[in-house]
Design a protein around this motif. Sequence first.
Motif, PDB file in Angstrom:
ATOM      1  N   ASP A  48      65.514 -33.687  55.461  1.00  0.00           N
ATOM      2  CA  ASP A  48      64.043 -33.881  55.282  1.00  0.00           C
ATOM      3  C   ASP A  48      63.257 -34.185  56.468  1.00  0.00           C
ATOM      4  O   ASP A  48      63.652 -34.788  57.430  1.00  0.00           O
ATOM      5  CB  ASP A  48      63.779 -35.202  54.345  1.00  0.00           C
ATOM      6  N   GLY A  49      61.823 -33.616  56.233  1.00  0.00           N
ATOM      7  CA  GLY A  49      60.967 -34.078  57.448  1.00  0.00           C
ATOM      8  C   GLY A  49      60.235 -32.641  57.966  1.00  0.00           C
ATOM      9  O   GLY A  49      60.350 -31.758  57.076  1.00  0.00           O
ATOM     10  N   GLY A  50      59.536 -32.707  58.858  1.00  0.00           N
ATOM     11  CA  GLY A  50      59.087 -31.765  59.435  1.00  0.00           C
ATOM     12  C   GLY A  50      59.925 -30.562  59.990  1.00  0.00           C
ATOM     13  O   GLY A  50      61.060 -30.813  60.669  1.00  0.00           O
ATOM     14  N   ILE A  51      59.499 -29.326  59.391  1.00  0.00           N
ATOM     15  CA  ILE A  51      60.564 -28.065  59.548  1.00  0.00           C
ATOM     16  C   ILE A  51      60.402 -27.830  61.111  1.00  0.00           C
ATOM     17  O   ILE A  51      59.131 -27.435  61.662  1.00  0.00           O
ATOM     18  CB  ILE A  51      60.288 -27.172  58.708  1.00  0.00           C
ATOM     19  N   THR A  52      61.455 -27.960  62.012  1.00  0.00           N
ATOM     20  CA  THR A  52      61.359 -27.307  63.384  1.00  0.00           C
ATOM     21  C   THR A  52      61.664 -25.816  63.323  1.00  0.00           C
ATOM     22  O   THR A  52      62.173 -25.119  62.672  1.00  0.00           O
ATOM     23  CB  THR A  52      62.417 -28.259  64.095  1.00  0.00           C
ATOM     24  N   PHE A  53      61.161 -25.157  64.705  1.00  0.00           N
ATOM     25  CA  PHE A  53      61.545 -24.044  64.701  1.00  0.00           C
ATOM     26  C   PHE A  53      61.241 -23.436  66.461  1.00  0.00           C
ATOM     27  O   PHE A  53      60.928 -24.418  67.029  1.00  0.00           O
ATOM     28  CB  PHE A  53      60.219 -22.970  64.236  1.00  0.00           C
ATOM     29  N   SER A  54      61.917 -22.611  66.716  1.00  0.00           N
ATOM     30  CA  SER A  54      61.621 -22.128  68.169  1.00  0.00           C
ATOM     31  C   SER A  54      61.533 -20.498  67.947  1.00  0.00           C
ATOM     32  O   SER A  54      62.252 -20.072  67.284  1.00  0.00           O
ATOM     33  CB  SER A  54      62.838 -22.442  68.978  1.00  0.00           C
ATOM     34  N   ILE A  55      60.955 -20.017  68.984  1.00  0.00           N
ATOM     35  CA  ILE A  55      60.721 -18.525  69.189  1.00  0.00           C
ATOM     36  C   ILE A  55      61.128 -18.254  70.882  1.00  0.00           C
ATOM     37  O   ILE A  55      60.417 -18.943  71.541  1.00  0.00           O
ATOM     38  CB  ILE A  55      59.269 -18.196  69.067  1.00  0.00           C
ATOM     39  N   THR A  56      61.767 -17.204  70.982  1.00  0.00           N
ATOM     40  CA  THR A  56      62.100 -16.733  72.469  1.00  0.00           C
ATOM     41  C   THR A  56      61.981 -15.535  72.410  1.00  0.00           C
ATOM     42  O   THR A  56      62.807 -14.880  71.519  1.00  0.00           O
ATOM     43  CB  THR A  56      63.689 -17.368  73.001  1.00  0.00           C
ATOM     44  N   LEU A  57      61.330 -14.930  73.169  1.00  0.00           N
ATOM     45  CA  LEU A  57      61.078 -13.356  73.242  1.00  0.00           C
ATOM     46  C   LEU A  57      61.216 -12.890  74.658  1.00  0.00           C
ATOM     47  O   LEU A  57      60.838 -13.578  75.579  1.00  0.00           O
ATOM     48  CB  LEU A  57      59.551 -13.126  72.763  1.00  0.00           C
ATOM     49  N   GLU A  58      61.951 -11.927  74.727  1.00  0.00           N
ATOM     50  CA  GLU A  58      62.082 -11.034  76.123  1.00  0.00           C
ATOM     51  C   GLU A  58      61.335  -9.712  76.051  1.00  0.00           C
ATOM     52  O   GLU A  58      61.421  -9.002  75.036  1.00  0.00           O
ATOM     53  CB  GLU A  58      63.445 -10.940  76.162  1.00  0.00           C
ATOM     54  N   ASP A  59      60.591  -9.389  76.998  1.00  0.00           N
ATOM     55  CA  ASP A  59      60.149  -8.297  77.148  1.00  0.00           C
ATOM     56  C   ASP A  59      60.930  -7.150  77.509  1.00  0.00           C
ATOM     57  O   ASP A  59      62.178  -7.255  77.749  1.00  0.00           O
ATOM     58  CB  ASP A  59      58.720  -8.324  77.906  1.00  0.00           C
ATOM     59  N   SER A  60      60.510  -6.086  77.822  1.00  0.00           N
ATOM     60  CA  SER A  60      61.290  -4.591  78.149  1.00  0.00           C
ATOM     61  C   SER A  60      62.203  -4.919  79.253  1.00  0.00           C
ATOM     62  O   SER A  60      63.108  -4.614  79.421  1.00  0.00           O
ATOM     63  CB  SER A  60      60.639  -3.490  78.097  1.00  0.00           C
ATOM     64  N   ALA A  61      61.648  -5.609  80.302  1.00  0.00           N
ATOM     65  CA  ALA A  61      62.392  -5.871  81.661  1.00  0.00           C
ATOM     66  C   ALA A  61      63.207  -7.294  81.507  1.00  0.00           C
ATOM     67  O   ALA A  61      63.823  -7.375  82.473  1.00  0.00           O
ATOM     68  CB  ALA A  61      61.360  -6.207  82.567  1.00  0.00           C
ATOM     69  N   GLY A  62      63.266  -7.891  80.438  1.00  0.00           N
ATOM     70  CA  GLY A  62      63.841  -9.186  80.294  1.00  0.00           C
ATOM     71  C   GLY A  62      63.211 -10.656  80.771  1.00  0.00           C
ATOM     72  O   GLY A  62      63.816 -11.483  80.711  1.00  0.00           O
ATOM     73  N   ASN A  63      61.819 -10.330  80.975  1.00  0.00           N
ATOM     74  CA  ASN A  63      61.046 -11.550  81.259  1.00  0.00           C
ATOM     75  C   ASN A  63      60.803 -12.334  80.013  1.00  0.00           C
ATOM     76  O   ASN A  63      60.696 -11.735  78.863  1.00  0.00           O
ATOM     77  CB  ASN A  63      59.566 -11.112  81.571  1.00  0.00           C
ATOM     78  N   SER A  64      61.101 -13.508  80.016  1.00  0.00           N
ATOM     79  CA  SER A  64      61.085 -14.383  78.776  1.00  0.00           C
ATOM     80  C   SER A  64      59.923 -15.268  78.783  1.00  0.00           C
ATOM     81  O   SER A  64      59.469 -15.824  79.440  1.00  0.00           O
ATOM     82  CB  SER A  64      62.437 -15.344  78.764  1.00  0.00           C
ATOM     83  N   THR A  65      59.661 -15.700  77.449  1.00  0.00           N
ATOM     84  CA  THR A  65      58.570 -16.543  76.999  1.00  0.00           C
ATOM     85  C   THR A  65      58.871 -17.911  77.067  1.00  0.00           C
ATOM     86  O   THR A  65      58.261 -18.872  77.340  1.00  0.00           O
ATOM     87  CB  THR A  65      58.250 -16.392  75.540  1.00  0.00           C
ATOM     88  N   GLY A  66      60.445 -18.204  77.181  1.00  0.00           N
ATOM     89  CA  GLY A  66      61.006 -19.595  77.129  1.00  0.00           C
ATOM     90  C   GLY A  66      60.911 -19.847  75.581  1.00  0.00           C
ATOM     91  O   GLY A  66      60.223 -19.141  74.639  1.00  0.00           O
ATOM     92  N   GLU A  67      61.181 -21.075  75.157  1.00  0.00           N
ATOM     93  CA  GLU A  67      61.005 -21.391  73.802  1.00  0.00           C
ATOM     94  C   GLU A  67      59.743 -21.985  73.420  1.00  0.00           C
ATOM     95  O   GLU A  67      59.279 -22.831  74.279  1.00  0.00           O
ATOM     96  CB  GLU A  67      62.157 -22.622  73.652  1.00  0.00           C
ATOM     97  N   VAL A  68      59.229 -21.353  72.425  1.00  0.00           N
ATOM     98  CA  VAL A  68      57.992 -21.855  71.912  1.00  0.00           C
ATOM     99  C   VAL A  68      58.203 -22.503  70.515  1.00  0.00           C
ATOM    100  O   VAL A  68      58.757 -21.941  69.706  1.00  0.00           O
ATOM    101  CB  VAL A  68      57.107 -20.371  71.590  1.00  0.00           C
ATOM    102  N   THR A  69      57.967 -23.683  70.594  1.00  0.00           N
ATOM    103  CA  THR A  69      58.246 -24.730  69.343  1.00  0.00           C
ATOM    104  C   THR A  69      57.022 -25.175  68.693  1.00  0.00           C
ATOM    105  O   THR A  69      57.213 -26.373  67.864  1.00  0.00           O
ATOM    106  CB  THR A  69      59.195 -25.904  70.005  1.00  0.00           C
ATOM    107  N   GLU A  70      55.805 -24.956  69.076  1.00  0.00           N
ATOM    108  CA  GLU A  70      54.562 -25.463  68.437  1.00  0.00           C
ATOM    109  C   GLU A  70      53.837 -24.222  68.166  1.00  0.00           C
ATOM    110  O   GLU A  70      53.603 -23.263  68.650  1.00  0.00           O
ATOM    111  CB  GLU A  70      53.930 -26.211  69.449  1.00  0.00           C
ATOM    112  N   THR A  71      53.046 -24.541  66.940  1.00  0.00           N
ATOM    113  CA  THR A  71      52.150 -23.748  66.330  1.00  0.00           C
ATOM    114  C   THR A  71      50.887 -23.477  67.092  1.00  0.00           C
ATOM    115  O   THR A  71      50.491 -24.549  67.930  1.00  0.00           O
ATOM    116  CB  THR A  71      51.797 -24.018  64.862  1.00  0.00           C
ATOM    117  N   ASP A  72      49.935 -22.696  66.987  1.00  0.00           N
ATOM    118  CA  ASP A  72      48.659 -22.662  67.716  1.00  0.00           C
ATOM    119  C   ASP A  72      47.690 -23.178  66.860  1.00  0.00           C
ATOM    120  O   ASP A  72      46.501 -23.919  67.563  1.00  0.00           O
ATOM    121  CB  ASP A  72      48.231 -21.002  68.107  1.00  0.00           C
ATOM    122  N   ASP A  73      47.788 -23.493  65.625  1.00  0.00           N
ATOM    123  CA  ASP A  73      46.599 -24.015  64.568  1.00  0.00           C
ATOM    124  C   ASP A  73      47.119 -25.214  64.294  1.00  0.00           C
ATOM    125  O   ASP A  73      46.273 -25.821  63.354  1.00  0.00           O
ATOM    126  CB  ASP A  73      46.297 -23.001  63.624  1.00  0.00           C
ATOM    127  N   GLY A  74      48.214 -26.023  64.690  1.00  0.00           N
ATOM    128  CA  GLY A  74      48.779 -27.167  64.266  1.00  0.00           C
ATOM    129  C   GLY A  74      49.203 -27.075  63.041  1.00  0.00           C
ATOM    130  O   GLY A  74      49.583 -28.191  62.404  1.00  0.00           O
TER     131      GLY A  74
END
Length: 426
Positions: A270-296
């Motif tokens: 129970d509680g706030g649902i957590t998430f993470s997004i990690t994306l690599e582009d075609s060359a393998g550069n990474s966004t790192g872990e994104v764990t917050e929404t842009d709109d709150g």
Amino acid sequence: VSIQSTNSNNTTIGITGDDVILTFTPEEPLLTDSIVVTIAGEPTILTQDGDNYIATLTLSGDEPGGILSYTIDFKDRAGNLGIQVISTTDDSYVNHDIIPPEILAVSIFSNNSDTTWAKPGDSVYVKFVANEELDNLNIIISGTSSDYLYDGPVTYSGYHIMDEDDDEGIISFNISYTDLGGETGPDADSTTDESIVRYDRTLPEVFNVRMASNNTMGDSAGIGDIDSVFFTATEAQRNVIVVISDSSLTPVQEGLGFIATRIMNGDDTDGGITFSITLEDSAGNSTGEVTETDDGSGVWFDGTPPLLNPVSFTSTNENDQGLAILGDTLYLDFTSNELLSSLSVFIAGLEADSIENQTRTPYRAWHVLDGSEEEGYIPFQIIFVDLVGNPGDTVVSTTDETSILFDITPPADFEIDTVYVSGGTV
């Protein structure tokens, strides 16, 4: 007897313009006028330095290619003809190189997991094969002079480690060189197999990140509800990992937009649902872990069914709240541990006449007995659902052991058998 060239790279090789020098020392004095020396069938210029003779030929390019032949004819001072000399005593030779060097095959690749892409820190290799051994290699990769490896006969690999100073896009290169004799071949600046490597040093980003559920309350979720994470990437990707509530998911993609979904279950916390997004582009550069929404935005998960406690059942009977007769009102009082979105109460198999405080706790439901009910202990049933849709266990008993006995049978008639009088006058 020894032969060599004046080639600045290798004295065993001669190219047009080089001098070929044949040096020999006789065992006895010779008649100088009798000495005739040819190199490649051409006459030479003969000079003497003490006991040594030096024959020189400047290569014009018309001489045959390969190991240059030579002859030395001579007489001693008595006029005896010496045996013609056609080989050296020290195994020296001069190879006349008349074929210019050429690079025959060129390819480019990186050590990235996708060899057609490179990111900062990756090594880019330009591998090439020539028609002969090369010298004076100057390899430029991405505008930078590069080292090279010798991979075996006539095979070489230039390499460069990419950094932030390199320009993005298709990586350029140029190879200039000579052969071992110093002959220059045409520069090579393109591959023969159409291979290319693209350099990307820009980190990808994700934006428009938001979270919502399919619950009627979009910022909450219950068991069985679907939680969704939406986001958009700034560029094409080769890998994207989305984790919602500790579960790794494969998002659905449309263009550069993504949606990852997860069905919530009773094992989730129970509680706030957590998430993470990690994306690599075609060359393998990474966004790192994104764990917050842009709109709150966010979703609160409630996986705990609601509970009712206490639950009490009483009547308005004047004599005993645990008994009831026609016309009495039955009260069912109960308290929920959380707000409810749905509440149904049945008393004696009938829907309760009314429920007080339907939108908040504590609750009171009642029913007035009208005789349609069956005699005996009055049953009840409370069906309830919390705000996110989790159903509670249907309640059919009290927590304080209260109950109501419905009695519509009058007491039986009775007769006076004997009357006794004690004291006084009858």
